[in-house]
Write a protein that holds these residues in place. Structure first.
Motif, short mmCIF file in Angstrom:
data_model
loop_
_atom_site.label_atom_id
_atom_site.label_comp_id
_atom_site.label_asym_id
_atom_site.label_seq_id
_atom_site.Cartn_x
_atom_site.Cartn_y
_atom_site.Cartn_z
N ASN A 147 0.84 -1.21 0.00
CA ASN A 147 0.00 0.00 0.00
C ASN A 147 0.87 1.25 0.00
N SER A 148 1.97 1.22 0.74
CA SER A 148 2.89 2.36 0.74
C SER A 148 3.52 2.55 -0.63
N ALA A 149 3.83 1.43 -1.30
CA ALA A 149 4.38 1.52 -2.66
C ALA A 149 3.37 2.17 -3.61
N LEU A 150 2.11 1.81 -3.47
CA LEU A 150 1.07 2.38 -4.32
C LEU A 150 0.91 3.88 -4.07
N LEU A 151 1.08 4.30 -2.83
CA LEU A 151 1.00 5.73 -2.52
C LEU A 151 2.12 6.50 -3.22
N GLU A 152 3.29 5.89 -3.30
CA GLU A 152 4.40 6.54 -4.02
C GLU A 152 4.07 6.66 -5.49
N LEU A 153 3.40 5.67 -6.04
CA LEU A 153 3.04 5.71 -7.46
C LEU A 153 2.06 6.84 -7.76
N GLU A 154 1.25 7.22 -6.78
CA GLU A 154 0.28 8.29 -7.00
C GLU A 154 0.95 9.63 -7.25
N LYS A 155 2.23 9.73 -6.91
CA LYS A 155 2.98 10.96 -7.16
C LYS A 155 3.43 11.06 -8.62
N MET A 156 3.22 9.98 -9.36
CA MET A 156 3.64 9.93 -10.76
C MET A 156 2.43 10.16 -11.66
N PRO A 157 2.64 10.67 -12.87
CA PRO A 157 1.53 10.88 -13.79
C PRO A 157 0.88 9.56 -14.21
N GLU A 158 -0.42 9.61 -14.42
CA GLU A 158 -1.12 8.40 -14.86
C GLU A 158 -0.66 8.01 -16.26
N CYS A 159 -0.35 6.71 -16.40
CA CYS A 159 0.06 6.19 -17.69
C CYS A 159 0.04 4.66 -17.62
N GLU A 160 0.25 4.04 -18.76
CA GLU A 160 0.24 2.58 -18.83
C GLU A 160 1.34 1.97 -17.96
N GLU A 161 2.48 2.63 -17.95
CA GLU A 161 3.61 2.12 -17.16
C GLU A 161 3.31 2.17 -15.67
N ARG A 162 2.65 3.24 -15.22
CA ARG A 162 2.30 3.33 -13.80
C ARG A 162 1.34 2.21 -13.42
N SER A 163 0.40 1.91 -14.28
CA SER A 163 -0.55 0.83 -14.02
C SER A 163 0.17 -0.51 -13.93
N ALA A 164 1.17 -0.69 -14.78
CA ALA A 164 1.94 -1.94 -14.75
C ALA A 164 2.70 -2.08 -13.44
N LEU A 165 3.28 -0.97 -12.96
CA LEU A 165 4.00 -1.00 -11.69
C LEU A 165 3.03 -1.30 -10.54
N ALA A 166 1.84 -0.75 -10.62
CA ALA A 166 0.85 -1.01 -9.57
C ALA A 166 0.46 -2.49 -9.55
N SER A 167 0.37 -3.10 -10.72
CA SER A 167 -0.02 -4.52 -10.79
C SER A 167 1.03 -5.42 -10.15
N LEU A 168 2.29 -4.95 -10.11
CA LEU A 168 3.34 -5.74 -9.48
C LEU A 168 3.06 -5.96 -8.00
N CYS A 169 2.46 -4.99 -7.36
CA CYS A 169 2.13 -5.13 -5.94
C CYS A 169 1.19 -6.31 -5.73
N ASP A 170 0.20 -6.43 -6.60
CA ASP A 170 -0.73 -7.55 -6.48
C ASP A 170 -0.04 -8.86 -6.76
N LEU A 171 0.85 -8.88 -7.74
CA LEU A 171 1.60 -10.11 -8.06
C LEU A 171 2.48 -10.54 -6.89
N VAL A 172 3.11 -9.58 -6.24
CA VAL A 172 3.96 -9.90 -5.09
C VAL A 172 3.15 -10.56 -3.98
N LEU A 173 1.98 -10.02 -3.71
CA LEU A 173 1.16 -10.54 -2.61
C LEU A 173 0.53 -11.89 -2.95
#
Length: 225
Positions: A195-221
């Motif tokens: 969740n903390s990682a996802l909060l850091e991503l919110e500081k970045m502009p929305e784009c396909e790459e940001r969505s891909a990074l967010a999906s990694l959190c789910d894959l890790v868990l």
């Protein structure tokens, strides 16, 4: 894994070869700042290995858990965080270095937390390496054990102090972790780091790459190996 296909020594040498190749590629970038950032990974890895030798004769949960988390950053999350930072530096948005570093750090710690809990719940076939308390047999007290010691301090405390060195220590500790909330609490902690990682991503502009990074959190868990 390389370890399951060959052996541990081949796996280690393969890792050394990859580091050597990566260092060569780094030099070709011609960016001193990037080289400085990523050279920190090797420094942190060595510091983490030294910290792993830490042993407390009077285990205290906050002290041991703090050491564990620092070691986890140095040995695992440093690579991911500094790599993310280096990518941000060399992109058209170098001002996002801090957010990229924070994302990588939190994701990396979550990854290691899940890896450590899988040592207690996954089979060797799934993991591609020996499990069923393999960390205990190496004398390592990971998050599930450090949570479990709060429930069984009189038994697990002395075992941690002697690095599970006596006959039957690893097996008994494995049983106690199974009876405790250690695995569940470790998973909850991994979720908080994601969740903390996802909060850091919110500081970045929305784009396909940001969505891909967010999906990694789910894959890790959700990973089982």
């Amino acid at each position: 894994t390389v370890n399951s296909l060959y052996n541990e020594r081949v796996a280690i040498l393969a890792g050394d070869f990859i580091i050597a190749r990566a260092t060569s590629k780094l030099a070709q970038l011609g960016c001193p700042e990037t080289i400085t950032i990523l050279s920190s990974v090797i420094k942190d890895l060595i510091k983490g290995e030294i910290l792993q030798l830490h042993n407390s004769t009077t285990p205290s949960f906050p002290d041991l858990f703090g050491v564990y988390l620092e070691k986890t950053y140095l040995k695992t999350a440093s690579l991911i965080s500094h790599s993310c930072q280096a990518v941000a530096l060399n992109s058209c948005r170098p001002h996002l270095q801090s957010a990229a570093f924070g994302y990588g750090k939190n994701l990396g710690i979550a990854f290691q937390l899940v890896d450590d809990l899988l040592d207690f719940v996954s089979s060797s076939a799934e993991m591609g390496k020996a499990t069923a308390g393999s960390d205990l047999k190496l004398g390592l007290a990971t998050a599930p054990v450090l949570y479990a010691v709060r429930e069984f301090p009189n038994e697990l405390g002395p075992m941690i102090s002697r690095n599970f060195a006596e006959e039957g220590d690893a097996e008994r500790a494995f049983q106690l972790v199974g009876r405790s909330e250690g695995v569940a609490l470790t998973r909850e902690l991994a979720e908080r780091y994601c969740n903390s990682a996802l909060l850091e991503l919110e500081k970045m502009p929305e784009c396909e790459e940001r969505s891909a990074l967010a999906s990694l959190c789910d894959l890790v868990l959700r990973r089982s190996n």
